[in-house]
Design a protein around this motif. Structure first.
Motif, PDB file in Angstrom:
ATOM      1  N   ARG A 241       0.824  -1.214   0.000  1.00 55.90           N
ATOM      2  CA  ARG A 241       0.000   0.000   0.000  1.00 55.90           C
ATOM      3  C   ARG A 241       0.851   1.255   0.000  1.00 55.90           C
ATOM      4  N   TRP A 242       2.013   1.192   0.663  1.00 58.09           N
ATOM      5  CA  TRP A 242       2.850   2.375   0.799  1.00 58.09           C
ATOM      6  C   TRP A 242       3.573   2.710  -0.506  1.00 58.09           C
TER       7      TRP A 242
ATOM      8  N   ARG B 164       2.444   1.958  -3.455  1.00 59.90           N
ATOM      9  CA  ARG B 164       1.392   2.435  -4.353  1.00 59.90           C
ATOM     10  C   ARG B 164       1.082   3.912  -4.094  1.00 59.90           C
ATOM     11  N   LEU B 165       0.982   4.305  -2.837  1.00 62.01           N
ATOM     12  CA  LEU B 165       0.716   5.704  -2.504  1.00 62.01           C
ATOM     13  C   LEU B 165       1.888   6.596  -2.898  1.00 62.01           C
TER      14      LEU B 165
ATOM     15  N   ARG C 119      -2.455   6.122 -10.164  1.00 66.14           N
ATOM     16  CA  ARG C 119      -3.209   5.814  -8.946  1.00 66.14           C
ATOM     17  C   ARG C 119      -3.973   4.487  -9.050  1.00 66.14           C
TER      18      ARG C 119
ATOM     19  N   VAL D 105      -3.221   4.725   6.681  1.00 68.87           N
ATOM     20  CA  VAL D 105      -3.329   5.207   5.302  1.00 68.87           C
ATOM     21  C   VAL D 105      -3.936   6.606   5.237  1.00 68.87           C
TER      22      VAL D 105
ATOM     23  N   PHE E  13      -1.523   9.543   5.198  1.00 69.88           N
ATOM     24  CA  PHE E  13      -0.459   9.631   4.203  1.00 69.88           C
ATOM     25  C   PHE E  13      -0.376  11.027   3.588  1.00 69.88           C
TER      26      PHE E  13
END
Length: 289
Positions: free
Chosen positions: A211-212, A214-215, A227, A267, A270
């Motif tokens: 997830r990190w 990707r962000l 995104r 999340v 972020f």
């Protein structure tokens, strides 16, 4: 025989993106290596936390590499039970003492060890990892002059610039998904110092997309559609922009995880944390010319 790889010239990046990629890789990526990677590789090997040289040496032994796979990677998708499963697998490989017997022996030893711990083996979930990795270690040792699974990664990267064959063989084991496999191969390529030996296209196999990452890709890959892109697209784009920045894509990957887990944590935070980091990097860069 080692290959000589000629790298193409790359176009410079926007300075804000350059600073962000560099900082994530150095400040957070190196922290990940020192505080997480080396200690967690050392633990199943019975070594001191900071003994990187000892870790590298032990990983070249087929049983040593197997212990690390069991202790650190094999059960990473199993949530709260991962530590108990890893402990039972390590006990099992110690009990069978080597790689000479059939894979069914290590599975039986695992069942006994987990039951003694108060757990309950689930064959459909556990056997693929336990017996599959053991049999792969046997297969590699026989095919590559006694090399470990990690030694096979080293040989492949050094001789061909590729790790795709290794990746595909490991990910084929039931219970080991592409993200776990990518993380393992990435970590081994880094600890062996083989990142620069890989062909650029091969680095998609050592870029696990959590997830990190990707962000962070949204902040560091100035292209439309990032995104919502598929994992393999994110992996390729991030690798490309790290190459343009002259930064290790492995350290950037590790740095994204470290930034996310240690600084952001949730999340929803972020956006706040990345804006804060960008302001800090902008102020540290000095006045614009």
């Amino acid at each position: 025989m080692e290959r000589t790889t000629v790298r193409p010239q790359v176009e410079p990046l926007d300075q804000e993106v350059q600073r962000l990629i560099e900082h994530v890789a150095t400040a957070y990526g190196l922290r990940y290596v020192e505080e997480y990677l080396v200690p967690h590789l050392a633990r199943p090997l019975g070594l001191q936390r900071g003994d990187k040289a000892g870790v590298v040496a032990a990983l070249r032994d087929p049983v040593g590499a197997l212990r690390v796979l069991y202790g650190q990677y094999g059960f990473s998708r199993r949530g709260k039970s991962r530590d108990d499963l890893a402990e039972a697998a390590l006990s099992a490989v110690d009990k069978v003492a080597g790689l000479d017997g059939p894979g069914s022996n290590v599975w039986s030893a695992f069942e006994s060890a987990l039951t003694a711990q108060g757990g309950r083996p689930v064959e459909i979930q556990d056997r693929g990892v336990v017996q599959g990795l053991y049999e792969l270690a046997q297969e590699v040792a026989e095919a590559h002059d006694g090399a470990s699974i990690v030694g096979w990664i080293d040989q492949s990267a050094r001789a061909t610039g590729r790790v795709e064959e290794v990746f595909n063989r490991i990910v084929d084991i039931r219970g080991l998904g592409p993200k776990t496999t990518s993380t393992f191969v990435r970590d081994m390529v880094y600890i062996l110092g083989r990142e620069d030996d890989l062909e650029p296209a091969e680095k998609i196999h050592i870029q696990p997309v959590d997830r990190w990452l990707r962000l962070m890709a949204v902040e560091t890959v100035p292209e439309p559609g990032v995104r919502d892109a598929a994992d393999w697209v994110i992996a390729g784009k991030v690798t490309k922009y790290c190459r343009r920045a002259g930064v290790s894509s492995i350290l950037f990957s590790m740095g994204c995880t470290s930034f996310g887990q240690r600084t952001v944590r949730e999340v929803e935070r972020f956006g706040y944390e990345i804006a804060k980091l960008k302001r800090y990097l902008d102020s540290s860069a000095g006045p614009r010319s």
